[in-house]
Design an enzyme around this catalytic site. Structure first.
Site, mmCIF file in Angstrom:
data_model
loop_
_atom_site.group_PDB
_atom_site.id
_atom_site.type_symbol
_atom_site.label_atom_id
_atom_site.label_comp_id
_atom_site.label_asym_id
_atom_site.label_seq_id
_atom_site.Cartn_x
_atom_site.Cartn_y
_atom_site.Cartn_z
ATOM 1 N N ASN A 160 36.225 39.740 41.384
ATOM 2 C CA ASN A 160 35.958 40.868 40.706
ATOM 3 C C ASN A 160 37.109 42.035 40.534
ATOM 4 O O ASN A 160 37.747 42.003 41.479
ATOM 5 C CB ASN A 160 34.808 41.641 41.325
ATOM 6 N N ALA A 161 37.207 42.799 39.392
ATOM 7 C CA ALA A 161 38.648 43.372 39.379
ATOM 8 C C ALA A 161 38.449 44.750 39.761
ATOM 9 O O ALA A 161 39.495 45.655 39.521
ATOM 10 C CB ALA A 161 38.787 43.507 37.637
#
Length: 175
Positions: free
Chosen positions: A18-19
């Site tokens: 997840n960024a």
């Protein structure tokens, strides 16, 4: 609604691809090199609280597209916005959060600015990290700079008290 990895870790955006935290690291210094508590403290100091639109739902796996809409129960935004009147803006991490808010929450809450940004989820791979970062940068530019001087005025003390209340609310509502 947090994904399986986030629920297991009791941390928002815990999936390793997840960024969200890498973006927060690039924009605000709240990256994965810090502990979860340090990251959330940095966000709170900048006036950012992380909270899901969806409190409960039926979903198999972690994908937002798997949420059964008829089972959605939302968090109590009316109470949140009433308790924290300084909240002026809600930013959605992806389309599902925005859609859930508009459908289930918006008709019953006070007027507040809303904005959808691209999902930081690894499932939203059609957008590169750099394009996601550029989109999220627009929000970081709206945030006030942090001033921790010893000659703060009363309004800053009131903001500190409100951030303390938001911090307690945040710790009590981990995924």
């Amino acid at each position: 609604m947090p994904g399986v990895a986030s629920l297991r870790a009791a941390q928002y955006y815990a999936h390793p691809r997840n960024a969200f935290w890498p973006i927060m690291g690039a924009l605000l210094g709240a990256g994965l090199d810090k502990s979860y508590d340090e990251r959330t403290a940095i966000l709170l100091a900048r006036g950012i609280a992380v909270w899901d639109v969806v409190k409960l739902c039926t979903r198999r796996g972690s994908l937002d597209s798997a949420i059964v809409d008829s089972t959605v129960v939302t968090n109590d935004f009316d109470s949140l916005l009433g308790e924290f009147p300084s909240i002026r803006r809600i930013v959605f991490n992806g389309a599902k959060a925005e859609t859930s808010f508009v459908r289930h929450v918006a008709p019953s809450v006070r007027d507040v600015a809303v904005r959808r940004l691209p999902s930081t989820s690894p499932a939203h791979a059609s957008l590169s990290f750099d394009r996601k970062l550029d989109a999220w940068r627009s929000v970081a530019q709206l945030l006030p700079e942090i001033s921790r001087s010893s000659s703060r005025d009363d309004s800053n003390h009131e903001n500190d008290r409100e951030h303390d209340r938001v911090d307690r609310c945040h710790r009590d509502s981990r995924p």
